[in-house]
Design an enzyme around this catalytic site. Sequence first.
Site: not given
Length: 304
Positions: A249-252
Amino acid sequence: MRKITVIGSMNMDLVANVDHMPKVGETIIGKSFEEIPGGKGANQAVAIARLGGQVHMIGKLGDDGFGKTLLEGLTKDKICVEGVKIETNTPSGVALITVSEEGDNSIIVVPGANFTLNKEDIDKNIQIIKESDFLVLQLEVPLDTVKYSLKCAKELGVYTVLNPAPAQKLDDMIIKNIDLLIPNETELEILTGIEINNEEDVLRASKNLIEKGVKSLIVTLGSKGSMYIDKKGFKKFQAHKVKAIDTTAAGDSFIGGVCVCLSEGKTIEEAIRYGSRVGALTVTKKGAQRSLPYKEEIEALKED
């Protein structure tokens, strides 16, 4: 504060924590197992909401226990779920995630109800889109639905953001309706067919997409930061240095941070720097939505 609508996936993440990633044919013993709400669409909506954004979610859940839990989670984060529908006799989407001690992950997504989202569902929720200032999409729902949603949004004058994940080739009709494309290096390579080995390759691939109609790109480069590219040129941004525990979820969360800043009228440079802080804090915690930070946490990080 302007309104953001997210069209996308909602999954239950089934997470196995391991010492190392298994090789082909290898069986290993996991350290722990958890069920954590996820899905790229839901993750981005939750990130936006926790950072103070006004956000609506459009998507499909199954009529099962996972669907009930996922819907309750969105509501708890004060996301408007008027556009979330339950598909009968259909399982909710799940993601099978393996996370190593180094924080690396591998993910298999089984879409379930997410892949029943169609053009008719978009038409039923067109008023939500019409009243929005930003529309955010990913590629964990049918591509025809993504294509139709982008077309509708542009006809309505809504600013469009696409995170092309999981990566796949996109036709020119999709590309020309994207105001802001946010891929990582791998996704950029798949989108353009241009091998990405260095900064020059990123620029060449990005310019290829701009020539096809994309207005601007933010290419995320992991620990190397990110690059913003448009017709005028490009700018590099450094990543915040943290010890990664889980990159899920880093990109999210980065995308959520960028969109919230833009909705507040901030510049793209301010939005990218803010998104970088959000992404950095996310990887210091385990899980997808569970790791997504709140506005107060980002403000505290900024002061350090």
